[in-house]
Write an enzyme that holds these catalytic residues in place. Structure first.
Site, short mmCIF file in Angstrom:
data_model
loop_
_atom_site.label_atom_id
_atom_site.label_comp_id
_atom_site.label_asym_id
_atom_site.label_seq_id
_atom_site.Cartn_x
_atom_site.Cartn_y
_atom_site.Cartn_z
N GLY A 72 0.78 -1.22 0.00
CA GLY A 72 0.00 0.00 0.00
C GLY A 72 0.82 1.27 0.00
O GLY A 72 0.48 2.24 -0.70
N THR A 73 1.87 1.32 0.78
CA THR A 73 2.67 2.55 0.88
C THR A 73 3.30 2.91 -0.46
O THR A 73 3.25 4.07 -0.89
CB THR A 73 3.74 2.41 1.97
OG1 THR A 73 3.09 2.26 3.24
CG2 THR A 73 4.64 3.63 2.02
N ASN A 153 -8.88 3.31 7.56
CA ASN A 153 -8.20 2.20 8.23
C ASN A 153 -8.34 2.25 9.74
O ASN A 153 -8.09 1.24 10.41
CB ASN A 153 -6.72 2.17 7.86
CG ASN A 153 -6.00 3.46 8.22
OD1 ASN A 153 -6.48 4.55 7.96
ND2 ASN A 153 -4.83 3.33 8.83
N SER A 201 -3.41 -3.87 -1.11
CA SER A 201 -2.28 -4.49 -0.41
C SER A 201 -2.61 -5.93 -0.07
O SER A 201 -3.69 -6.22 0.48
CB SER A 201 -1.96 -3.71 0.86
OG SER A 201 -0.86 -4.29 1.55
N HIS A 203 -1.36 -8.19 2.16
CA HIS A 203 -1.41 -8.77 3.50
C HIS A 203 -2.65 -8.40 4.29
O HIS A 203 -2.86 -8.90 5.38
CB HIS A 203 -0.13 -8.45 4.28
CG HIS A 203 -0.02 -7.04 4.77
ND1 HIS A 203 -0.20 -6.70 6.08
CD2 HIS A 203 0.31 -5.91 4.11
CE1 HIS A 203 -0.01 -5.39 6.22
NE2 HIS A 203 0.30 -4.89 5.04
N THR A 239 13.18 -7.06 -11.20
CA THR A 239 12.68 -8.42 -11.37
C THR A 239 11.40 -8.62 -10.57
O THR A 239 11.33 -8.33 -9.38
CB THR A 239 13.74 -9.43 -10.90
OG1 THR A 239 14.93 -9.24 -11.66
CG2 THR A 239 13.24 -10.86 -11.09
N CYS A 327 1.18 1.44 11.16
CA CYS A 327 2.39 1.91 10.46
C CYS A 327 3.10 3.01 11.23
O CYS A 327 3.63 3.95 10.65
CB CYS A 327 2.02 2.39 9.06
SG CYS A 327 1.34 1.08 8.04
#
Length: 393
Positions: A72-73, A153, A201, A203, A239, A327
């Site tokens: 997300g960040t 959030n 995101s 997770h 990659t 966060c």
């Protein structure tokens, strides 16, 4: 001893078994670099393209509109700064956002100011809803990007993103929404909703940490954040993380397949949790109740307590929750979201976020209500006790 209770799903979720099973081959025998032309590379490229197509279908997008990110960040920074840096030469030097965004968006908007641009923040009602009239007054031909979080959030309030996106696009601004807490909880469909950029995101939905995606509508002006390769059409060189991309696509398909049943289940749990807290702690304050809310987030304050002490006491009893966003490097401080909503410092410093998810059960809710009510009584007893009296937790 009672089983531990995890009520911090808005912070992160466990990797689902189905997701892990889909990823494992790409850690071992199918390890190829998707940029290589030999069979190992071709096999990885096919798998990566398939993951992109599957995730695009979940978003109502074309595969070339999906850019895999680290989460997300990165997605939020890419959206806000990528648009600003592209359009500033055209005289579009302002970024519009709200004071209740995730810090990833707020920090990116602050960076716009550091780079010579302008920050415009929209007022927020006490309910947690954005003031749509004020939002409209901030939009003009100088705005490059407007960014509004879909589901908050910390308090779970749902913004009317289609309406806000339409307002921004009417003046030629690019519209981004942080959909990290929204995807899988509300309907997200790029075919029918006019946002230009959407961050998700992994997770938060049962995929690993370190993978996310940014939906980039075709023809959206967006300068890359990184340089050095042609991967992802040059938008994100480096990659690709094939295994995690597959994990994200698998998790996205699972949450959409289960959406209706799971949201009904979580709403029932949230209703029971809030009813239990109101019964046991009559003066409890539940933030955001005047607005539409996602089913998985409950933000409460118990007057006369403080978040840090309550979090530690709950953790000692096997109950995991948080005071707000995860966060902040483990810090506990008054929520900028609650402050922007006009919540008093006393209540903001007492706030706890209880977030439901796959590990939540009626038994977890009942135990949390009982423990939290007991701790609240003890905490308030400490505040009112003589200094020589000891109250044990």
């Amino acid at each position: 001893m009672s089983a531990p209770v995890y009520l911090d799903h808005a912070a992160t979720t466990p990797v689902r078994d189905e997701v892990m099973a889909a990823m494992v081959p790409f850690f071992g025998p199918r390890f190829g670099n998707p940029s290589s032309v030999h069979r190992w590379g071709r096999e990885a490229r096919v798998a990566l393209d398939d993951a992109r197509e599957r995730l695009a279908a979940c978003l109502g997008a074309h595969p070339d509109e999906v850019c895999f990110t680290s989460g997300g960040t990165e997605g939020d920074n890419f959206a806000v700064l990528g648009v600003y840096r592209t359009l500033k030469a055209q005289g579009r030097t302002a970024a519009v956002s709200t004071p209740i965004e995730h810090k990833a968006v707020l920090a990116a908007v602050h960076q716009v100011v550091h780079e010579g641009g302008e920050e415009r923040l929209v007022r927020v009602h006490g309910s947690g809803l954005v003031d749509a009239d004020h939002f409209a007054t901030l939009l003009d031909e100088r705005v490059a990007v407007a960014s509004v979080m879909w589901v908050n959030n910390e308090v779970g309030v749902i913004q009317d993103i289609p309406a806000l996106a339409a307002q921004a696009k009417a003046v030629g601004a690019v519209f981004h929404t942080d959909g990290v807490q929204a995807f899988g909880k509300v309907t997200v469909d790029a075919r029918t909703q006019p946002f230009d950029l959407l961050t998700i995101s992994g997770h938060k939905i049962g995929a690993p940490k370190g993978i996310g995606a940014l939906f980039i509508r075709r023809d959206t002006p967006l300068e890359p954040m990184f340089h050095g390769g042609s991967q992802d059409r040059g938008r994100r060189p480096g990659t690709e993380n094939v295994a995690f991309a597959i994990g994200l696509a698998t998790a996205a398909e699972l949450v959409l397949a289960e959406h209706d049943a799971e949201q009904t289940r979580l709403l029932a749990l949230r209703t029971a949790l809030e009813a239990g807290l109101r019964e046991r702690i009559p003066d409890v304050v539940i933030h955001g109740v005047e607005a539409p809310r996602a089913a998985h987030v409950v933000n409460v304050s118990v007057p006369g307590t403080n978040s840090e002490s309550m979090l530690m006491a709950l953790d000692l009893r096997g109950i995991a929750c948080s005071a707000g966003s995860a966060c902040q490097s483990g810090s506990v401080s008054a929520s900028h979201v609650l402050s922007a909503m006009g919540v008093t410092p006393e209540l903001a410093n007492a706030a706890l976020r209880l977030s439901l998810g796959g590990l939540s059960t009626p038994e977890c809710v009942a135990r949390t209500v009982d423990v939290l009510a007991t701790l609240a009584d003890k905490a308030r007893g400490v505040r009112n006790a003589p200094v020589y009296e000891t109250v044990e937790f």
